[in-house]
Motif scaffolding. Structure first.
Motif, mmCIF file in Angstrom:
data_model
loop_
_atom_site.group_PDB
_atom_site.id
_atom_site.type_symbol
_atom_site.label_atom_id
_atom_site.label_comp_id
_atom_site.label_asym_id
_atom_site.label_seq_id
_atom_site.Cartn_x
_atom_site.Cartn_y
_atom_site.Cartn_z
ATOM 1 N N TRP A 227 -21.490 12.654 14.250
ATOM 2 C CA TRP A 227 -21.260 11.908 12.799
ATOM 3 C C TRP A 227 -22.492 11.857 12.047
ATOM 4 O O TRP A 227 -23.791 11.979 12.589
ATOM 5 C CB TRP A 227 -20.693 10.547 13.042
ATOM 6 C CG TRP A 227 -21.930 9.297 13.383
ATOM 7 C CD1 TRP A 227 -21.970 8.384 12.465
ATOM 8 C CD2 TRP A 227 -22.430 9.190 14.422
ATOM 9 N NE1 TRP A 227 -22.792 7.482 13.283
ATOM 10 C CE2 TRP A 227 -22.922 7.922 14.757
ATOM 11 C CE3 TRP A 227 -22.271 9.845 15.813
ATOM 12 C CZ2 TRP A 227 -23.602 7.471 15.734
ATOM 13 C CZ3 TRP A 227 -22.640 9.490 17.019
ATOM 14 C CH2 TRP A 227 -23.552 8.104 16.813
ATOM 15 N N GLU B 114 -21.416 7.695 7.571
ATOM 16 C CA GLU B 114 -19.989 7.647 8.266
ATOM 17 C C GLU B 114 -20.018 6.634 9.412
ATOM 18 O O GLU B 114 -21.270 6.455 9.912
ATOM 19 C CB GLU B 114 -19.734 8.937 9.073
ATOM 20 C CG GLU B 114 -19.422 10.215 8.111
ATOM 21 C CD GLU B 114 -19.244 11.612 8.878
ATOM 22 O OE1 GLU B 114 -18.090 12.019 8.981
ATOM 23 O OE2 GLU B 114 -20.006 12.011 9.361
ATOM 24 N N THR C 13 -17.696 14.569 4.608
ATOM 25 C CA THR C 13 -16.399 14.770 4.911
ATOM 26 C C THR C 13 -15.842 16.062 4.971
ATOM 27 O O THR C 13 -15.072 16.537 5.599
ATOM 28 C CB THR C 13 -15.703 13.641 3.548
ATOM 29 O OG1 THR C 13 -16.396 12.388 3.779
ATOM 30 C CG2 THR C 13 -14.340 13.998 3.773
#
Length: 371
Positions: free
Chosen positions: A226, A231, A209
């Motif tokens: 990602w 995620e 994140t």
């Protein structure tokens, strides 16, 4: 008549650039078509070239994304980039430096969790002497958890779900430190697992994140990037291409991706996103302060071994006499940025044992661009 003539003249002035772009992109595709024709056991090849000053933003592919059934590979399919992830982690650390949250000269003792710090002290490491820069450059003397025994365990337990803590413990259980910091260069994924823990401790967020925010995925257009299973796959992103290692009969989609997920590797993205990331990183779109960005080229002197060509999350390369900086990945991925050409190239070869084709592809493409 002047009002009519000017647009026509401008059109003619623009035409050579357009023709050049169309011509060179056709030649790029011909290169990978030719390489694949002679090496169809490579399964599939994907390439992207980002060269904005030449008006080039091109992606191409040839071959298949899956052996069974054979599915045509598309240029905008993502794949696992493995150790290319290290450059993203390095850039995140340097972004924290730019933001005044961290120094590369800080000892890691107080940057790690108490649990991890204790684990490494018990393993014989001096966490007061090991600094952030030693992790970034693989000069910490820390053992790599990804040894042959680890590979054999994966081969026998393909769906086992690892944690970062387990992998750190595996490294400690292998044996004592390889040496004191700056006495030996030894490439070790363990270093980058520790760096993602540091990112978490500083930002108070999961490392993935924090990386997404600090590296500005959204504003810089990294829309197909990602960490799978950590995620959600971005909306509109195509299915992951299958990557193979025939020697072990491995298919990347049949292994639990936690084997390489927590900073040493882990990212999945398209070749376009990877090439774009490299271009924007080295052109100050991510790290604005040039003095901080230039830290990525730091070379740590080594006392007891030959000097390495590794900097902070990237290596030095030379193709056709041109210097480049970038990284490669386990599954047969590589991205390079050529400063003289202001160009980045990302290449994926879907059969690991055919990753040597990357050099041939890049050499041929750089030959075109450097004419």
């Amino acid at each position: 008549m002047k009002k009519i003539f000017k647009p026509i003249l401008l059109g003619f002035l623009f035409l050579p650039s357009l023709v050049y772009t169309q011509s060179i992109e056709t030649k790029f595709q011909a290169i990978i078509d030719s390489v694949y024709a002679s090496n169809q056991t490579s399964i599939g090849i994907m390439v992207s070239v980002e060269s904005p000053e030449r008006n080039i933003s091109w992606s191409g592919a040839i071959g298949y994304s899956n052996l069974t059934p054979k599915t045509k590979l598309e240029p905008d399919q993502p794949a696992l980039i493995a150790s290319n992830t290290k450059t993203y982690v390095s850039a995140t650390i340097l972004k924290l430096v730019e933001n005044g949250k961290l120094s590369i000269n800080q000892p890691i003792k107080d940057l790690l969790t108490a649990r991890t710090s204790h684990l490494f002290i018990q393993g014989g490491y001096n966490v007061d002497a090991i600094q952030v820069k030693h992790l970034l450059s693989h000069t910490s003397g820390i053992v790599d958890y990804a040894n042959q025994a680890y590979m054999d365990f994966i081969n026998a337990n393909k769906t086992y779900r690892w944690t970062r803590d387990e992998q750190l413990e595996w490294a400690i259980n292998i044996g004592p430190p390889l040496g004191k910091p700056e006495t030996v260069f030894s490439y070790s994924d363990t270093n980058y697992l520790l760096l993602t823990e540091i990112i978490e401790n500083i930002t108070k967020q999961s490392f993935y994140t924090a990386m997404r925010a600090l590296l500005q995925y959204e504003s810089l257009g990294f829309n197909n990037t990602w960490f799978p299973t950590l995620e959600d796959q971005p909306e509109g992103t195509k299915p992951l291409a299958h990557q193979y290692w025939q020697e072990y009969n491995w298919n990347s989609t049949k292994l639990d991706n936690s084997v390489d997920l927590f900073g040493g590797g882990g990212i999945a993205c398209t070749t376009h996103d990877l090439a774009s990331f490299a271009y924007k990183l080295f052109n100050n779109s991510i790290i604005k302060d040039t003095s901080v960005l230039n830290l990525i080229y730091t070379k740590i002197p080594i006392k007891n071994s030959e000097p390495s060509h590794y900097y902070f999350g990237l290596s030095a390369y030379t193709y056709n006499g041109l210097h480049a900086y970038g990284h490669g990945g386990f599954w047969g991925t590589r991205v390079l940025y050529f400063p003289k050409l202001k160009t980045s190239i990302a290449v994926y070869v879907l059969e690991r044992d055919k990753r040597g084709l990357i050099n041939e592809i890049i050499e041929d493409m750089i030959g075109l661009l450097n004419n």
